[in-house]
Motif scaffolding. Structure first.
Motif, PDB file in Angstrom:
ATOM      1  N   CYS A 148      -7.769  -1.202  -0.312  1.00 42.25           N
ATOM      2  CA  CYS A 148      -7.674  -0.153   0.709  1.00 42.25           C
ATOM      3  C   CYS A 148      -9.009   0.561   0.897  1.00 42.25           C
TER       4      CYS A 148
ATOM      5  N   TYR B 285       0.860  -1.190   0.000  1.00 36.41           N
ATOM      6  CA  TYR B 285       0.000   0.000   0.000  1.00 36.41           C
ATOM      7  C   TYR B 285       0.890   1.233   0.000  1.00 36.41           C
ATOM      8  N   LEU B 286       0.355   2.359  -0.418  1.00 41.30           N
ATOM      9  CA  LEU B 286       1.040   3.642  -0.225  1.00 41.30           C
ATOM     10  C   LEU B 286       0.081   4.679   0.335  1.00 41.30           C
ATOM     11  N   CYS B 287      -1.062   4.869  -0.344  1.00 38.95           N
ATOM     12  CA  CYS B 287      -1.926   5.984   0.052  1.00 38.95           C
ATOM     13  C   CYS B 287      -3.058   5.562   0.973  1.00 38.95           C
ATOM     14  N   ARG B 288      -3.453   4.318   0.914  1.00 37.60           N
ATOM     15  CA  ARG B 288      -4.583   3.805   1.677  1.00 37.60           C
ATOM     16  C   ARG B 288      -5.847   4.622   1.431  1.00 37.60           C
ATOM     17  N   GLY B 289      -5.910   5.254   0.279  1.00 39.51           N
ATOM     18  CA  GLY B 289      -7.056   6.106  -0.013  1.00 39.51           C
ATOM     19  C   GLY B 289      -7.568   5.960  -1.437  1.00 39.51           C
ATOM     20  N   GLY B 290      -7.264   4.854  -2.096  1.00 38.41           N
ATOM     21  CA  GLY B 290      -7.830   4.592  -3.414  1.00 38.41           C
ATOM     22  C   GLY B 290      -7.264   5.424  -4.541  1.00 38.41           C
ATOM     23  N   ALA B 291      -6.051   5.992  -4.346  1.00 35.48           N
ATOM     24  CA  ALA B 291      -5.526   6.916  -5.354  1.00 35.48           C
ATOM     25  C   ALA B 291      -4.278   6.423  -6.064  1.00 35.48           C
ATOM     26  N   CYS B 292      -3.434   5.653  -5.378  1.00 40.71           N
ATOM     27  CA  CYS B 292      -2.085   5.438  -5.925  1.00 40.71           C
ATOM     28  C   CYS B 292      -1.950   4.184  -6.776  1.00 40.71           C
ATOM     29  N   GLY B 293      -2.757   3.176  -6.528  1.00 45.28           N
ATOM     30  CA  GLY B 293      -2.661   1.950  -7.314  1.00 45.28           C
ATOM     31  C   GLY B 293      -1.785   0.883  -6.698  1.00 45.28           C
ATOM     32  N   GLN B 294      -1.097   1.217  -5.628  1.00 48.72           N
ATOM     33  CA  GLN B 294      -0.118   0.296  -5.063  1.00 48.72           C
ATOM     34  C   GLN B 294      -0.743  -0.999  -4.532  1.00 48.72           C
ATOM     35  N   CYS B 295      -1.967  -0.928  -4.023  1.00 50.53           N
ATOM     36  CA  CYS B 295      -2.551  -2.105  -3.369  1.00 50.53           C
ATOM     37  C   CYS B 295      -3.300  -3.013  -4.341  1.00 50.53           C
TER      38      CYS B 295
ATOM     39  N   MET C 179      -9.070  -2.773  -5.444  1.00 53.32           N
ATOM     40  CA  MET C 179      -8.166  -1.988  -4.611  1.00 53.32           C
ATOM     41  C   MET C 179      -8.645  -2.146  -3.163  1.00 53.32           C
TER      42      MET C 179
HETATM   43  S1  FES Z   1      -3.047   1.936  -1.302  1.00 55.69           S
HETATM   44 FE1  FES Z   1      -3.179   3.468  -2.808  1.00 55.69          FE
HETATM   45  S2  FES Z   1      -4.848   2.759  -3.994  1.00 55.69           S
HETATM   46 FE2  FES Z   1      -4.832   1.373  -2.342  1.00 55.69          FE
END
Ligand code: FES
Lengths: 200, 324
Positions: B311, B269-279, B309
């Motif tokens: 998060c 995860y990176l943003c935990r807010g549905g924005a970055c794509g990491q999860c 996603m």
């Molecule tokens: S952690 Fe960034 S989109 Fe899920």
């Protein structure tokens, strides 16, 4: 067709009417047709916010000026040469704001030079569209004297400034909007092959 | 139960100052417990703050608002949100000076574009925090910038006087209760070529700013925004984690990602807010409805049901199997 696969060379694609607050067109020669083609799909009122600058060059007398004028752009200017039209573009851009769209159509030489002016004015590359039309004549910079020769159609070609016979390379400089020309007979002057038409 | 299977490097910090900024917003100052300099960051970056709340490990992203050059301490501001899932209430009610917390390294999903000739910033409410760090960076570079900041009222607005005193005319404040509104269309139409726009604030404001700019012909590359979604609540459900050979339960106020982590499975995860794509996680199969809440995947991907996603997204139905 233009030579494909030259990485340094810009990508050209047909002009499309975009959303914007001001539409600046610059075209030379048969580039006029690209604007006329765009006009067939543009929404009504589109040209009320358009400025067209046209340089007829070899296409003079083919009715492009009157066809463009009939689109009723907010401003219309016909110029004798690209060199004369560029400062006008610079002035227009100095007064332009975000939301301005730039449309360039015609020869590579004109497009390249207009790009240099637009980027210097701070226009974002994503706001500029380019469509190549008409002559494939190249604008060439001699790597030796740095002089620029317009409308080069042969290979090799004589530098209009220092007189060297130049091999016109596919290397394109975006910074100056020209192809690179390198002396072909540096080792043995006078041994250059005869120029043949290469870029029509 | 394993509290954290997360192996990304962390920073242990002590809370050294808490300031009431408005009746709803508190500012926290974090200093590293080991006394070593904190990692440098650029304006727009956030950290994920880990809070041990009983059996629950909360991880909330907060934008860093301190000056990007400062490595002795980080500052964040937190707005109390009684309707939220509890992270902000934990920060407000349970964290005191001396509390120990753990932070992720700074991550920047909202960076300044230095090619811009001018930076036009928009902030709404608590969305001011990344903007503060961006402005101190821009001021240091000597770049042209301007802030338009919408607040509910003089009293509810955070850092109004600080902004007025530091940046003067470069800051315009709009107070809703005074009927003041950002003159968006006029403002956007008057921007010089090469301007980049940044917006952080409530969803409605961000949509308004971004869609107005697009409608005036601003290129997408010139538009920057950051929106952290809080993971929405919903009905509880079960998820099968095929790679880990585990079945887990996701609680009503827990995110899928939190449930995966609580089960001891390491998930990115990176943003935990549905924005970055990491999860992003591959869906192996499902029988039910995926409730996509992110704004990372495309509409087609949402409809396709191959990815989720965790998060922010949820599930309703009989069975969901993930490749995790
Ligand atoms: S952690 Fe960034 S989109 Fe899920």
């Amino acid at each position: 067709m233009l030579v494909e696969g030259i990485k340094s060379r810009p990508i050209y694609s047909p002009l499309v009417a975009r959303t914007g607050t001001l539409h600046l067109f610059m075209a030379d020669g048969e580039g006029a047709q690209a604007i006329l083609d765009l006009a067939t799909t543009a929404s009504p009122g589109f040209f009320e916010r358009a400025h067209i600058c046209y340089i007829p060059r070899a296409a003079a007398g083919r009715g492009f000026e009157s066809a463009l004028q009939a689109l009723n752009p907010a401003a219309f200017y016909v110029g004798p040469t690209v060199a004369a039209a560029l400062p006008r573009l610079a002035v227009e851009l100095a007064n332009a704001h975000m939301g301005t769209q730039i449309y360039l159509a015609g020869t590579e030489g004109m497009i390249g030079q207009a790009m240099v002016v637009a980027l210097a004015a701070g226009v974002d590359q994503a706001s500029i569209q380019r469509e190549h039309r008409g002559s494939e004549a190249r604008r060439v910079q001699c790597v030796h004297c740095k002089g620029i020769t317009e409308d080069v159609t042969t290979q090799p070609a004589k530098c209009a400034h220092c007189g060297l016979m130049l091999l016109v390379r596919d290397h394109y400089s975006r910074r100056i909007g020209a192809f690179q020309g390198v002396c072909v007979d540096a080792e043995m002057p006078g041994t250059a092959p005869d120029p043949e038409e290469a870029f029509r | 139960m394993t509290k954290s299977a997360d192996r990304t490097p962390k920073i242990d910090v002590r809370v050294t100052q808490i300031v009431d900024v408005t009746s709803e917003i508190k500012r926290f100052r974090f200093e590293p417990t080991d006394g070593k300099p904190l990692p440098v960051f650029a304006g727009g970056a956030h950290v994920v703050v880990e809070m041990e709340d009983g059996d629950t490990l909360r991880r909330n992203p907060y934008s860093l608002m301190s000056s990007p050059g400062a490595t002795d301490a980080y500052n964040i501001s937190v707005r109390r949100d009684p309707g939220g899932r509890g992270g902000s209430m934990f920060m407000h009610d349970r964290v005191t000076v001396g509390s120990l917390l753990r932070l992720s390294h700074p991550v920047n999903l909202f960076p300044i574009d230095r090619r811009a000739r001018k930076h036009l910033l928009f902030a709404g409410g608590i969305g001011i925090t990344p903007t503060l760090a961006m402005m101190s960076e821009l001021a240091r570079y000597g770049d042209a910038f301007e802030l338009n900041y919408a607040v509910r009222s003089e009293n509810d607005g955070a850092y109004l006087d600080q902004l007025r005193n530091t940046y003067g005319k470069r800051v315009s404040i709009y107070r809703d209760d005074q009927g003041e509104q950002i003159p968006l269309t006029t403002l956007l139409a008057a921007q010089p070529l090469g301007t980049h726009l940044y917006v952080c604030g409530p969803g409605g404001m961000m949509n308004w700013v971004l869609s107005t700019a697009e409608g005036l012909g601003w290129p997408a590359q010139n538009l920057h925004s950051e929106r952290f979604l809080a993971p929405p609540s919903g009905s509880p459900y079960e998820v099968r984690l095929a790679a880990s050979d585990l079945s887990i339960k996701v609680g009503p106020h827990q995110s899928m990602l939190e449930a995966i982590e609580a089960a001891g499975v390491d998930a990115p995860y990176l943003c935990r807010g549905g924005a970055c794509g990491q999860c992003e996680t591959r869906v192996i199969s499902f029988d039910g409805t995926l409730l996509h809440n992110d704004h990372y995947l495309t509409d087609d991907e949402h409809a396709g049901g191959q990815k989720v996603m965790p998060c922010v997204s949820r599930f309703e139905g009989r069975e969901l199997v993930l490749d995790r």
